[in-house]
Write an enzyme that holds these catalytic residues in place. Structure first.
Site, PDB file in Angstrom:
ATOM      1  N   CYS A  18       0.846  -1.188   0.000  1.00 28.35           N
ATOM      2  CA  CYS A  18       0.000   0.000   0.000  1.00 28.35           C
ATOM      3  C   CYS A  18       0.888   1.246   0.000  1.00 28.35           C
ATOM      4  O   CYS A  18       2.013   1.210   0.485  1.00 28.35           O
ATOM      5  CB  CYS A  18      -0.878  -0.035   1.260  1.00 28.35           C
ATOM      6  SG  CYS A  18      -1.903   1.424   1.536  1.00 28.35           S
ATOM      7  N   GLY A  19       0.372   2.336  -0.513  1.00 29.18           N
ATOM      8  CA  GLY A  19       1.113   3.593  -0.462  1.00 29.18           C
ATOM      9  C   GLY A  19       1.396   4.045   0.959  1.00 29.18           C
ATOM     10  O   GLY A  19       2.333   4.821   1.195  1.00 29.18           O
TER      11      GLY A  19
END
Length: 160
Positions: A36-37
């Protein structure tokens, strides 16, 4: 006794993790993901862990694959990823669902105590954070964009 302390999720090794053992501690619960970012937040979560664990903070990561499949790994792969890439020493529990029909009881409880943005109960994305005080009360809910270190002062006040 708070309902929080009646919860007993499964840890990353498949064993029961009784929340009754957390009585008197400040607890930060985060739904986490490896792809995930927001994954770099593991670094700040571990910084908080190192700074406050001896004062009574417990951080718990709950891997979740419900948001664009960003936590596809097995339990062992998740544990290795966290340790090798971010030096995580806080517990990363069993992969769970945080929304929908199979929502884990921990997140059912947390969401029932603190609604999110616009009063919605559903978890919006990875790295949403729930802060629980020493009595088992959910006192704050933070969105994914809230950097873990930014809540250090709130954690400090709850530890006093």
């Amino acid at each position: 006794m708070s309902e929080f302390y009646k919860l007993a999720p499964t840890d990353g090794k498949g064993e029961t993790f009784p929340f009754k053992d957390l009585e008197g501690k400040v607890v930060l619960i985060v739904n986490v993901a490896s792809k995930c970012g927001f994954t770099p937040q593991y670094k700040e979560l571990e910084e908080l862990n190192q700074k406050y664990k001896d004062q009574g903070l417990v951080i718990l990561g709950f891997p979740c694959n419900q948001f664009l499949g960003q936590e596809p790994g097995s339990q062992d792969e998740i544990q290795s990823f966290c340790q090798l890439n971010y030096g995580v020493t806080f517990p990363v529990l069993k992969k769970i669902d945080v929304n929908g029909d199979n929502t884990d009881p921990v997140f059912k409880y947390l969401k029932s105590q603190k609604s999110g943005l616009l009063g919605l109960s559903r978890v919006k994305w990875n790295f949403e954070k729930f802060l629980v005080d020493k009595t088992g009360k959910v006192v704050e809910r933070y969105g994914s964009t809230t950097k873990p270190l930014s809540i250090g002062s709130k954690i400090e006040s709850l530890l006093k």
